[in-house]
Scaffold this motif. Structure first.
Motif, PDB file in Angstrom:
ATOM      1  N   VAL A  93       0.845  -1.201   0.000  1.00 48.13           N
ATOM      2  CA  VAL A  93       0.000   0.000   0.000  1.00 48.13           C
ATOM      3  C   VAL A  93       0.878   1.247   0.000  1.00 48.13           C
ATOM      4  O   VAL A  93       0.640   2.197  -0.754  1.00 48.13           O
ATOM      5  CB  VAL A  93      -0.960  -0.001   1.218  1.00 48.13           C
ATOM      6  CG1 VAL A  93      -1.678   1.345   1.354  1.00 48.13           C
ATOM      7  CG2 VAL A  93      -1.968  -1.141   1.109  1.00 48.13           C
ATOM      8  N   TYR A  94       1.909   1.257   0.833  1.00 44.22           N
ATOM      9  CA  TYR A  94       2.790   2.426   0.928  1.00 44.22           C
ATOM     10  C   TYR A  94       3.541   2.660  -0.377  1.00 44.22           C
ATOM     11  O   TYR A  94       3.742   3.809  -0.782  1.00 44.22           O
ATOM     12  CB  TYR A  94       3.770   2.283   2.087  1.00 44.22           C
ATOM     13  CG  TYR A  94       3.116   2.057   3.438  1.00 44.22           C
ATOM     14  CD1 TYR A  94       1.814   2.478   3.708  1.00 44.22           C
ATOM     15  CD2 TYR A  94       3.805   1.412   4.453  1.00 44.22           C
ATOM     16  CE1 TYR A  94       1.223   2.253   4.935  1.00 44.22           C
ATOM     17  CE2 TYR A  94       3.223   1.196   5.696  1.00 44.22           C
ATOM     18  CZ  TYR A  94       1.928   1.614   5.925  1.00 44.22           C
ATOM     19  OH  TYR A  94       1.347   1.394   7.154  1.00 44.22           O
ATOM     20  N   ALA A 110      -9.173   2.573  -5.560  1.00 44.84           N
ATOM     21  CA  ALA A 110      -8.215   2.474  -6.670  1.00 44.84           C
ATOM     22  C   ALA A 110      -6.959   1.727  -6.230  1.00 44.84           C
ATOM     23  O   ALA A 110      -6.426   0.901  -6.975  1.00 44.84           O
ATOM     24  CB  ALA A 110      -7.865   3.858  -7.198  1.00 44.84           C
ATOM     25  N   ILE A 111      -6.501   2.019  -5.020  1.00 44.71           N
ATOM     26  CA  ILE A 111      -5.332   1.299  -4.503  1.00 44.71           C
ATOM     27  C   ILE A 111      -5.696  -0.167  -4.289  1.00 44.71           C
ATOM     28  O   ILE A 111      -4.929  -1.071  -4.644  1.00 44.71           O
ATOM     29  CB  ILE A 111      -4.808   1.951  -3.210  1.00 44.71           C
ATOM     30  CG1 ILE A 111      -4.228   3.336  -3.528  1.00 44.71           C
ATOM     31  CG2 ILE A 111      -3.755   1.066  -2.533  1.00 44.71           C
ATOM     32  CD1 ILE A 111      -3.808   4.138  -2.305  1.00 44.71           C
ATOM     33  N   ALA A 112      -6.871  -0.417  -3.737  1.00 46.37           N
ATOM     34  CA  ALA A 112      -7.317  -1.793  -3.492  1.00 46.37           C
ATOM     35  C   ALA A 112      -7.369  -2.584  -4.799  1.00 46.37           C
ATOM     36  O   ALA A 112      -6.938  -3.741  -4.849  1.00 46.37           O
ATOM     37  CB  ALA A 112      -8.685  -1.789  -2.811  1.00 46.37           C
ATOM     38  N   SER A 121     -10.468  -2.459   0.038  1.00 49.28           N
ATOM     39  CA  SER A 121     -10.481  -1.027   0.371  1.00 49.28           C
ATOM     40  C   SER A 121     -10.339  -0.759   1.869  1.00 49.28           C
ATOM     41  O   SER A 121      -9.585   0.120   2.289  1.00 49.28           O
ATOM     42  CB  SER A 121     -11.758  -0.364  -0.146  1.00 49.28           C
ATOM     43  OG  SER A 121     -11.793  -0.391  -1.542  1.00 49.28           O
ATOM     44  N   ARG A 122     -11.068  -1.502   2.666  1.00 53.79           N
ATOM     45  CA  ARG A 122     -10.992  -1.304   4.120  1.00 53.79           C
ATOM     46  C   ARG A 122      -9.590  -1.640   4.635  1.00 53.79           C
ATOM     47  O   ARG A 122      -9.043  -0.946   5.488  1.00 53.79           O
ATOM     48  CB  ARG A 122     -12.046  -2.152   4.836  1.00 53.79           C
ATOM     49  CG  ARG A 122     -12.156  -1.844   6.316  1.00 53.79           C
ATOM     50  CD  ARG A 122     -13.321  -2.594   6.936  1.00 53.79           C
ATOM     51  NE  ARG A 122     -14.576  -2.289   6.295  1.00 53.79           N
ATOM     52  CZ  ARG A 122     -15.461  -1.399   6.725  1.00 53.79           C
ATOM     53  NH1 ARG A 122     -15.221  -0.737   7.830  1.00 53.79           N
ATOM     54  NH2 ARG A 122     -16.576  -1.189   6.090  1.00 53.79           N
ATOM     55  N   HIS A 140      -2.173  11.303   3.032  1.00 55.34           N
ATOM     56  CA  HIS A 140      -3.168  12.375   2.934  1.00 55.34           C
ATOM     57  C   HIS A 140      -3.709  12.511   1.508  1.00 55.34           C
ATOM     58  O   HIS A 140      -4.760  13.097   1.304  1.00 55.34           O
ATOM     59  CB  HIS A 140      -2.579  13.706   3.423  1.00 55.34           C
ATOM     60  CG  HIS A 140      -1.418  14.201   2.617  1.00 55.34           C
ATOM     61  ND1 HIS A 140      -0.139  13.700   2.790  1.00 55.34           N
ATOM     62  CD2 HIS A 140      -1.342  15.138   1.642  1.00 55.34           C
ATOM     63  CE1 HIS A 140       0.679  14.330   1.959  1.00 55.34           C
ATOM     64  NE2 HIS A 140      -0.026  15.191   1.248  1.00 55.34           N
ATOM     65  N   ARG A 141      -3.026  11.931   0.532  1.00 55.13           N
ATOM     66  CA  ARG A 141      -3.460  11.994  -0.863  1.00 55.13           C
ATOM     67  C   ARG A 141      -4.427  10.876  -1.237  1.00 55.13           C
ATOM     68  O   ARG A 141      -4.799  10.739  -2.399  1.00 55.13           O
ATOM     69  CB  ARG A 141      -2.247  11.940  -1.788  1.00 55.13           C
ATOM     70  CG  ARG A 141      -1.324  13.132  -1.623  1.00 55.13           C
ATOM     71  CD  ARG A 141      -0.131  13.054  -2.543  1.00 55.13           C
ATOM     72  NE  ARG A 141       0.838  14.073  -2.177  1.00 55.13           N
ATOM     73  CZ  ARG A 141       2.139  13.969  -2.365  1.00 55.13           C
ATOM     74  NH1 ARG A 141       2.633  12.874  -2.949  1.00 55.13           N
ATOM     75  NH2 ARG A 141       2.943  14.924  -1.985  1.00 55.13           N
ATOM     76  N   VAL A 142      -4.819  10.064  -0.270  1.00 54.59           N
ATOM     77  CA  VAL A 142      -5.748   8.966  -0.539  1.00 54.59           C
ATOM     78  C   VAL A 142      -7.118   9.360  -0.003  1.00 54.59           C
ATOM     79  O   VAL A 142      -7.270   9.672   1.182  1.00 54.59           O
ATOM     80  CB  VAL A 142      -5.257   7.641   0.075  1.00 54.59           C
ATOM     81  CG1 VAL A 142      -6.232   6.512  -0.261  1.00 54.59           C
ATOM     82  CG2 VAL A 142      -3.848   7.310  -0.432  1.00 54.59           C
ATOM     83  N   LEU A 143      -8.103   9.330  -0.895  1.00 48.82           N
ATOM     84  CA  LEU A 143      -9.448   9.793  -0.579  1.00 48.82           C
ATOM     85  C   LEU A 143     -10.446   8.649  -0.637  1.00 48.82           C
ATOM     86  O   LEU A 143     -10.186   7.597  -1.219  1.00 48.82           O
ATOM     87  CB  LEU A 143      -9.874  10.871  -1.583  1.00 48.82           C
ATOM     88  CG  LEU A 143      -8.957  12.089  -1.710  1.00 48.82           C
ATOM     89  CD1 LEU A 143      -9.481  13.013  -2.804  1.00 48.82           C
ATOM     90  CD2 LEU A 143      -8.827  12.816  -0.390  1.00 48.82           C
TER      91      LEU A 143
END
Length: 180
Positions: A93-94, A110-112, A121-122, A140-143
């Motif tokens: 994730v990082y 989107a990351i998920a 996502s969770r 902070h850039r993940v919404l």
């Protein structure tokens, strides 16, 4: 972890901290209301630390974080991190999160999807809530879906996240409420 040190530094959002070892930056501490609380939070998470002047490579990372928080886009992806104590999923994730440029955002979903499916996502949110290196790993850039801010575990919560995004010029679909 042997020979771990820390230093505090000033930014536009307050006095932050950085923790490092020979292998890289171990943690970044977002500011608390005062320096003593920021220092205390660092010592709570990382015992037996020595406060020290940062070596050149850490000072370069500090300078980059300060520059970014002044609203000048800078790529921090080359900052060497030591995330060896983090679970493999979190490190994935990082890695994706570090690829989000200043002023841009991605959603948890989107990351998920990049990691295998939107159902993660969770878990992505949980990993970002455990992010030991905010700013360098720009959680902070993940919404949330729809461009809403979602959560933020740093001191100040979502308001700190929104402030950091505003500094970077990122668009967020959010009207502050009493419940944020």
């Amino acid at each position: 972890m042997p020979d771990v040190r820390f230093a505090l530094f000033d930014t536009t959002i307050g006095r932050c901290g950085v923790v490092w070892a020979d292998s890289g930056i171990v943690a970044v501490q977002l500011p608390h209301p005062d320096e003593a609380q920021t220092r205390g939070r660092i010592r709570q998470r990382h015992t037996d630390l020595v406060e020290a002047l940062p070596p050149a490579r850490v000072q370069t990372a500090i300078d980059g974080m300060v520059t970014l928080l002044q609203g000048r886009p800078i790529d921090l992806s080359s900052v060497e991190l030591d995330l060896g104590d983090q679970p493999a999923f979190n490190r994935e994730v990082y890695a994706i999160t570090r690829g989000i440029p200043p002023g841009a955002t991605l959603t948890y979903g989107a990351i998920a999807k990049r990691l295998g499916g939107v159902e993660l996502s969770r878990s992505v949110g949980t990993a970002l809530g455990q992010n030991p290196c905010p700013i360098v790993v720009p959680c902070h850039r993940v919404l949330a879906a729809g461009g809403k801010p979602g959560g933020f575990s740093g001191n100040g919560g979502v308001l700190t996240k929104l402030k950091m995004l505003a500094i970077e010029g990122a668009a967020v679909n959010h009207t502050p409420s009493l419940f944020d």
